[in-house]
Design an enzyme around this catalytic site. Structure first.
Site, PDB file in Angstrom:
ATOM      1  N   TYR A 270     -88.997  61.074  29.449  1.00  0.00           N
ATOM      2  CA  TYR A 270     -88.111  59.907  29.340  1.00  0.00           C
ATOM      3  C   TYR A 270     -88.479  59.051  28.134  1.00  0.00           C
ATOM      4  O   TYR A 270     -87.611  58.674  27.331  1.00  0.00           O
ATOM      5  CB  TYR A 270     -88.206  59.093  30.629  1.00  0.00           C
ATOM      6  CG  TYR A 270     -87.181  57.988  30.756  1.00  0.00           C
ATOM      7  CD1 TYR A 270     -85.927  58.252  31.290  1.00  0.00           C
ATOM      8  CD2 TYR A 270     -87.461  56.690  30.356  1.00  0.00           C
ATOM      9  CE1 TYR A 270     -84.979  57.253  31.418  1.00  0.00           C
ATOM     10  CE2 TYR A 270     -86.527  55.679  30.473  1.00  0.00           C
ATOM     11  CZ  TYR A 270     -85.287  55.963  31.011  1.00  0.00           C
ATOM     12  OH  TYR A 270     -84.347  54.963  31.127  1.00  0.00           O
TER      13      TYR A 270
ATOM     14  N   SER B 266     -83.730  51.929  26.566  1.00  0.00           N
ATOM     15  CA  SER B 266     -84.559  51.408  27.647  1.00  0.00           C
ATOM     16  C   SER B 266     -85.676  50.595  27.026  1.00  0.00           C
ATOM     17  O   SER B 266     -85.979  50.744  25.831  1.00  0.00           O
ATOM     18  CB  SER B 266     -85.146  52.569  28.460  1.00  0.00           C
ATOM     19  OG  SER B 266     -86.190  52.143  29.309  1.00  0.00           O
TER      20      SER B 266
END
Length: 272
Positions: A167, A154
């Site tokens: 995350y 990401s």
């Protein structure tokens, strides 16, 4: 959320831009029932690979199997957050020529309010599970002298955002795992890379948009424009098929010298 600030790229439903023949290869894609994983599974199947599609959503896997042409897709229902699921996933990875670690989840909370059990669950899913899958896949890849590992990281593997401690930690860890795999695998013909998307039009992101709209008392369009895309020069969401095409390129012969890299698909977010 239906409005798009600028049009998406043309040709996403037309011919693929990357010429790729994976006939005879076996690919394993996690989180394959929806979003990026679904797009990757269909893309690799279209290139001729036999795809093992792993996800805990059995209904979604059946729908994916129906969408894949030629019966080239095998559903593997598995939960990557518990010990039995991790053991099963490692066994499923044996014999894979291509591994796409995509499964992920999100929880947005301040650190002092972040439930420890959820922190552990998210790191298990997005860091320990890729380790176990890589561990299962490498012996076959090493034996044949060829393998492709693509980790769907990401932009948050390269940059941090508040309220996403689990995350961001998992994706930063995945970046390190990918690089170690690249260093160990180089002499065996195995490449390992990360793809780093910004916000993609997936169920996970759509839920974030709805949740933030409710939390801030603003419209979903404003969430996209003012929060999600604040750091992106390109003012639109990324499409799952764009990510899948980047994965396809990293599996192509022309990408054989790309390893240990992180490929940002971030609309110039990390150019700041």
């Amino acid at each position: 959320m239906t409005q798009e600030l600028t049009p998406g790229p043309p040709g996403l439903t037309g011919p693929h831009s990357v010429a790729l023949d994976l006939t005879g290869r076996t690919a394993l894609v996690t989180g394959a029932a929806s979003g990026i994983g679904r797009a990757c599974a269909l893309r690799l199947a279209a290139a001729g690979a036999k795809v093992r599609a792993a996800d805990r959503d059995a209904d979604g896997l059946r729908a994916l199997q129906d969408a894949a042409s030629g019966g080239a897709l095998e559903p593997h229902p598995v939960d990557l957050t518990d010990a039995a699921g991790l053991d099963a996933a490692e066994r499923t990875a044996a014999g894979a020529d291509i591994l796409v670690n995509n499964a992920g989840a999100q929880l947005v909370r301040p650190i002092e309010e972040f439930p420890p059990d959820d922190f552990h669950r998210l790191l298990t899913l997005m860091l320990e599970a890729p380790f176990r899958l890589i561990r299962g896949a490498l012996p076959h890849m090493y034996e044949q002298g060829w393998g492709r590992i693509v980790n769907i990281s990401s932009v948050h593997g390269l940059r941090a955002s508040p309220y996403k401690s689990a995350y961001v930690s998992a994706k930063h860890g995945l970046e390190g795992l990918s690089k170690v795999t690249a260093l160990e695998g180089a002499e065996h013909g195995v490449t390992s890379n990360c793809v780093n998307p910004a916000y993609v039009r997936t169920p996970l992101v759509e839920k974030q948009i709805a949740d933030q709209a409710a939390a801030h008392g603003i419209s979903e369009d404003r969430v996209v424009a003012e929060i999600l895309l604040a750091d992106s020069a390109l003012k639109r969401l990324l499409e799952p098929e764009e990510v899948a095409e980047s994965v396809a390129y990293l599996c192509a012969p022309e990408a054989s010298f790309i390893t240990g890299a992180s490929l940002p698909l971030d609309g110039a977010w990390t150019a700041h």
